[in-house]
Design a protein around this motif. Sequence first.
Motif, PDB file in Angstrom:
ATOM      1  N   PRO A 175     -16.746   3.052  12.225  1.00  0.00           N
ATOM      2  CA  PRO A 175     -16.421   2.501  10.904  1.00  0.00           C
ATOM      3  C   PRO A 175     -15.086   1.771  10.924  1.00  0.00           C
ATOM      4  O   PRO A 175     -14.174   2.124  11.668  1.00  0.00           O
ATOM      5  CB  PRO A 175     -16.358   3.750  10.014  1.00  0.00           C
ATOM      6  CG  PRO A 175     -15.994   4.858  10.960  1.00  0.00           C
ATOM      7  CD  PRO A 175     -16.672   4.526  12.251  1.00  0.00           C
ATOM      8  N   PHE A 176     -14.967   0.744  10.064  1.00  0.00           N
ATOM      9  CA  PHE A 176     -13.732  -0.028   9.932  1.00  0.00           C
ATOM     10  C   PHE A 176     -12.918   0.496   8.754  1.00  0.00           C
ATOM     11  O   PHE A 176     -13.464   0.756   7.678  1.00  0.00           O
ATOM     12  CB  PHE A 176     -14.047  -1.504   9.696  1.00  0.00           C
ATOM     13  CG  PHE A 176     -14.618  -2.218  10.892  1.00  0.00           C
ATOM     14  CD1 PHE A 176     -13.786  -2.901  11.772  1.00  0.00           C
ATOM     15  CD2 PHE A 176     -15.981  -2.214  11.130  1.00  0.00           C
ATOM     16  CE1 PHE A 176     -14.311  -3.575  12.865  1.00  0.00           C
ATOM     17  CE2 PHE A 176     -16.514  -2.888  12.225  1.00  0.00           C
ATOM     18  CZ  PHE A 176     -15.676  -3.569  13.099  1.00  0.00           C
ATOM     19  N   PHE A 177     -11.596   0.588   8.958  1.00  0.00           N
ATOM     20  CA  PHE A 177     -10.679   1.040   7.912  1.00  0.00           C
ATOM     21  C   PHE A 177      -9.583   0.003   7.711  1.00  0.00           C
ATOM     22  O   PHE A 177      -9.045  -0.538   8.681  1.00  0.00           O
ATOM     23  CB  PHE A 177     -10.064   2.390   8.281  1.00  0.00           C
ATOM     24  CG  PHE A 177     -11.069   3.505   8.341  1.00  0.00           C
ATOM     25  CD1 PHE A 177     -11.356   4.260   7.216  1.00  0.00           C
ATOM     26  CD2 PHE A 177     -11.752   3.773   9.510  1.00  0.00           C
ATOM     27  CE1 PHE A 177     -12.296   5.277   7.257  1.00  0.00           C
ATOM     28  CE2 PHE A 177     -12.702   4.787   9.564  1.00  0.00           C
ATOM     29  CZ  PHE A 177     -12.969   5.538   8.429  1.00  0.00           C
ATOM     30  N   ASN A 178      -9.263  -0.248   6.461  1.00  0.00           N
ATOM     31  CA  ASN A 178      -8.285  -1.261   6.084  1.00  0.00           C
ATOM     32  C   ASN A 178      -6.870  -0.695   6.219  1.00  0.00           C
ATOM     33  O   ASN A 178      -6.352  -0.034   5.319  1.00  0.00           O
ATOM     34  CB  ASN A 178      -8.544  -1.713   4.643  1.00  0.00           C
ATOM     35  CG  ASN A 178      -7.649  -2.848   4.205  1.00  0.00           C
ATOM     36  OD1 ASN A 178      -6.677  -3.183   4.869  1.00  0.00           O
ATOM     37  ND2 ASN A 178      -7.983  -3.451   3.070  1.00  0.00           N
ATOM     38  N   ASP A 179      -6.249  -0.971   7.362  1.00  0.00           N
ATOM     39  CA  ASP A 179      -4.917  -0.441   7.647  1.00  0.00           C
ATOM     40  C   ASP A 179      -3.903  -0.783   6.565  1.00  0.00           C
ATOM     41  O   ASP A 179      -3.141   0.080   6.125  1.00  0.00           O
ATOM     42  CB  ASP A 179      -4.433  -1.016   8.980  1.00  0.00           C
ATOM     43  CG  ASP A 179      -4.338   0.046  10.070  1.00  0.00           C
ATOM     44  OD1 ASP A 179      -4.912   1.129   9.890  1.00  0.00           O
ATOM     45  OD2 ASP A 179      -3.689  -0.215  11.095  1.00  0.00           O
ATOM     46  N   ASP A 180      -3.879  -2.033   6.167  1.00  0.00           N
ATOM     47  CA  ASP A 180      -2.845  -2.479   5.229  1.00  0.00           C
ATOM     48  C   ASP A 180      -2.918  -1.708   3.923  1.00  0.00           C
ATOM     49  O   ASP A 180      -1.894  -1.294   3.359  1.00  0.00           O
ATOM     50  CB  ASP A 180      -3.003  -3.983   4.965  1.00  0.00           C
ATOM     51  CG  ASP A 180      -2.969  -4.793   6.251  1.00  0.00           C
ATOM     52  OD1 ASP A 180      -2.111  -4.492   7.103  1.00  0.00           O
ATOM     53  OD2 ASP A 180      -3.803  -5.695   6.412  1.00  0.00           O
ATOM     54  N   GLN A 181      -4.125  -1.505   3.428  1.00  0.00           N
ATOM     55  CA  GLN A 181      -4.281  -0.815   2.153  1.00  0.00           C
ATOM     56  C   GLN A 181      -4.043   0.684   2.292  1.00  0.00           C
ATOM     57  O   GLN A 181      -3.391   1.305   1.447  1.00  0.00           O
ATOM     58  CB  GLN A 181      -5.668  -1.081   1.582  1.00  0.00           C
ATOM     59  CG  GLN A 181      -5.837  -0.579   0.159  1.00  0.00           C
ATOM     60  CD  GLN A 181      -7.235  -0.823  -0.361  1.00  0.00           C
ATOM     61  OE1 GLN A 181      -8.210  -0.433   0.272  1.00  0.00           O
ATOM     62  NE2 GLN A 181      -7.348  -1.463  -1.511  1.00  0.00           N
ATOM     63  N   ILE A 182      -4.589   1.278   3.351  1.00  0.00           N
ATOM     64  CA  ILE A 182      -4.480   2.734   3.522  1.00  0.00           C
ATOM     65  C   ILE A 182      -3.023   3.152   3.737  1.00  0.00           C
ATOM     66  O   ILE A 182      -2.564   4.167   3.182  1.00  0.00           O
ATOM     67  CB  ILE A 182      -5.379   3.201   4.683  1.00  0.00           C
ATOM     68  CG1 ILE A 182      -6.851   3.094   4.278  1.00  0.00           C
ATOM     69  CG2 ILE A 182      -5.028   4.628   5.097  1.00  0.00           C
ATOM     70  CD1 ILE A 182      -7.826   3.370   5.403  1.00  0.00           C
ATOM     71  N   ILE A 183      -2.278   2.403   4.530  1.00  0.00           N
ATOM     72  CA  ILE A 183      -0.875   2.749   4.783  1.00  0.00           C
ATOM     73  C   ILE A 183      -0.083   2.744   3.480  1.00  0.00           C
ATOM     74  O   ILE A 183       0.678   3.674   3.187  1.00  0.00           O
ATOM     75  CB  ILE A 183      -0.270   1.783   5.821  1.00  0.00           C
ATOM     76  CG1 ILE A 183      -0.878   2.072   7.202  1.00  0.00           C
ATOM     77  CG2 ILE A 183       1.249   1.908   5.864  1.00  0.00           C
ATOM     78  CD1 ILE A 183      -0.594   0.993   8.227  1.00  0.00           C
ATOM     79  N   ASP A 184      -0.280   1.714   2.671  1.00  0.00           N
ATOM     80  CA  ASP A 184       0.418   1.654   1.380  1.00  0.00           C
ATOM     81  C   ASP A 184       0.000   2.813   0.471  1.00  0.00           C
ATOM     82  O   ASP A 184       0.840   3.422  -0.206  1.00  0.00           O
ATOM     83  CB  ASP A 184       0.123   0.327   0.685  1.00  0.00           C
ATOM     84  CG  ASP A 184       0.850  -0.845   1.338  1.00  0.00           C
ATOM     85  OD1 ASP A 184       1.794  -0.595   2.108  1.00  0.00           O
ATOM     86  OD2 ASP A 184       0.464  -2.003   1.079  1.00  0.00           O
ATOM     87  N   ALA A 185      -1.304   3.130   0.462  1.00  0.00           N
ATOM     88  CA  ALA A 185      -1.792   4.215  -0.402  1.00  0.00           C
ATOM     89  C   ALA A 185      -1.236   5.564   0.031  1.00  0.00           C
ATOM     90  O   ALA A 185      -0.881   6.396  -0.809  1.00  0.00           O
ATOM     91  CB  ALA A 185      -3.319   4.230  -0.390  1.00  0.00           C
ATOM     92  N   LEU A 186      -1.150   5.806   1.328  1.00  0.00           N
ATOM     93  CA  LEU A 186      -0.607   7.071   1.820  1.00  0.00           C
ATOM     94  C   LEU A 186       0.877   7.190   1.505  1.00  0.00           C
ATOM     95  O   LEU A 186       1.367   8.286   1.198  1.00  0.00           O
ATOM     96  CB  LEU A 186      -0.846   7.192   3.323  1.00  0.00           C
ATOM     97  CG  LEU A 186      -2.301   7.446   3.746  1.00  0.00           C
ATOM     98  CD1 LEU A 186      -2.437   7.378   5.270  1.00  0.00           C
ATOM     99  CD2 LEU A 186      -2.791   8.798   3.236  1.00  0.00           C
ATOM    100  N   MET A 187       1.599   6.078   1.536  1.00  0.00           N
ATOM    101  CA  MET A 187       3.019   6.134   1.165  1.00  0.00           C
ATOM    102  C   MET A 187       3.165   6.462  -0.320  1.00  0.00           C
ATOM    103  O   MET A 187       4.031   7.258  -0.706  1.00  0.00           O
ATOM    104  CB  MET A 187       3.681   4.801   1.501  1.00  0.00           C
ATOM    105  CG  MET A 187       3.840   4.554   2.994  1.00  0.00           C
ATOM    106  SD  MET A 187       4.427   2.886   3.394  1.00  0.00           S
ATOM    107  CE  MET A 187       6.021   2.872   2.598  1.00  0.00           C
ATOM    108  N   ARG A 188       2.293   5.880  -1.151  1.00  0.00           N
ATOM    109  CA  ARG A 188       2.335   6.230  -2.580  1.00  0.00           C
ATOM    110  C   ARG A 188       1.931   7.683  -2.799  1.00  0.00           C
ATOM    111  O   ARG A 188       2.317   8.290  -3.800  1.00  0.00           O
ATOM    112  CB  ARG A 188       1.406   5.304  -3.367  1.00  0.00           C
ATOM    113  CG  ARG A 188       1.908   3.872  -3.465  1.00  0.00           C
ATOM    114  CD  ARG A 188       1.197   3.104  -4.573  1.00  0.00           C
ATOM    115  NE  ARG A 188      -0.239   3.031  -4.358  1.00  0.00           N
ATOM    116  CZ  ARG A 188      -0.838   2.083  -3.645  1.00  0.00           C
ATOM    117  NH1 ARG A 188      -0.121   1.132  -3.053  1.00  0.00           N
ATOM    118  NH2 ARG A 188      -2.153   2.073  -3.502  1.00  0.00           N
ATOM    119  N   ASP A 189       1.176   8.244  -1.856  1.00  0.00           N
ATOM    120  CA  ASP A 189       0.745   9.636  -1.959  1.00  0.00           C
ATOM    121  C   ASP A 189       1.794  10.602  -1.418  1.00  0.00           C
ATOM    122  O   ASP A 189       1.564  11.810  -1.409  1.00  0.00           O
ATOM    123  CB  ASP A 189      -0.583   9.811  -1.208  1.00  0.00           C
ATOM    124  CG  ASP A 189      -1.373  11.018  -1.667  1.00  0.00           C
ATOM    125  OD1 ASP A 189      -1.517  11.204  -2.894  1.00  0.00           O
ATOM    126  OD2 ASP A 189      -1.830  11.798  -0.799  1.00  0.00           O
TER     127      ASP A 189
END
Length: 394
Positions: free
Chosen positions: A48-62
């Motif tokens: 599966p493909f994962f969107n690095d740019d979006q996930i990294i930002d979301a984890l920082m907000r988390d």
Amino acid sequence: MTYLCLEAEEAVFNSEPNTSIRLSSKNPDAYVNRVIQILVHKEGGKMPFFNDDQIIDALMRDGLTREEALDYAIVGCVEPTGYGNTMGSTNAGMFNLAKCLELALFNGVCQMSGMQMGPKTGYLTDFKTFEEVQEAFRTQVTYFVNLMVCSLNCTEKLIGDYCPHIFSSLLLDGCLENGRDCTRGGAKYNHIGINGVGTADVADSLNVIRHMIYETHSVSAEEVMEAMRTDFKDQEILRQRFLNQVPKYGNDVDAADHMAVWVAKLYCDCVRDKATVRGGTFRPGLFCLSSNTPLGRQVCALPSGRLAGTPLGDGGISPKHSMDTHGPTAAARSVAKLPHTLAINGVNFNMKFLPSILKTPEDRQKLTDLIRTYFSLGGMHIQFNILTREKLIA
């Protein structure tokens, strides 16, 4: 090193471990094309493909630091998680959104058993406006999310008391420093993930109710309830109207897609930030693995045209099977409208292709472009089953 790993994956291609493809806007297309080439060659639904740019930002907000977010890993199938520092329980429970809709339309009474299961929110025939239908659904979801949170916290408490994970605790940051096992909140980050199932079924059903009962008045609330009670017995014409006369999620029709957005956001808002017994928070996800089949057995017929006991939509945020009739680009645009980063426990968007349409480099570049565009629109995850009918039969 990446290409060597992909070469090894192609040579072995076991069902496990599941190799996840982290994709940033900075990565070259050659990387994506190599993965697609392997999927076509081996005929499988891995990688599966994962969107690095979006996930990294979301984890920082988390709450993760940038360094920790850059080093995230995928737990299980689709769950982005801090590496070496998180006790995530990412697959702690599957939440049946479609059952909540059934209960919302029947005053909390289960149509499969006749039991009073949820709060008494009224019958579909009682609701004068579509907003009242939505409010009844919201009440059912909120009620059962609270029950699930209570149940899972009790479970986690018992695990901490009687089943410590000593070896795991040695490997997770925070446990030694805090002098606590990871099952008792020793890890640096503590989450419990519960995942909403049936988003597409609920969205399609609500769209039918809104359009046919409250907008066009072409069907009565009594007719809809009778069809749900009897599993469309002797009402195939009505069922086909539900299936074909109202736009469905997955075809880039805003009126249909925005209902899926509303359902997804409602669920995520109900779940997120609730406290865990380990000192962390609950995290919402929108994926189902294979739970859409057993959960579907618990739900009566729906206004979407789905029959009683049949599987709910697969893939979490994927359009309901056979309802996305306008092609893969329309489906991807629909799915990208959902609030992916709110479901930080993970989302799942499945697409299916025949290997014959991805044989040439030009064909594979088209799929690469689709992935890139979907990610640029806000998509967080996508994976492909690239299989022939003969392979499935074999």
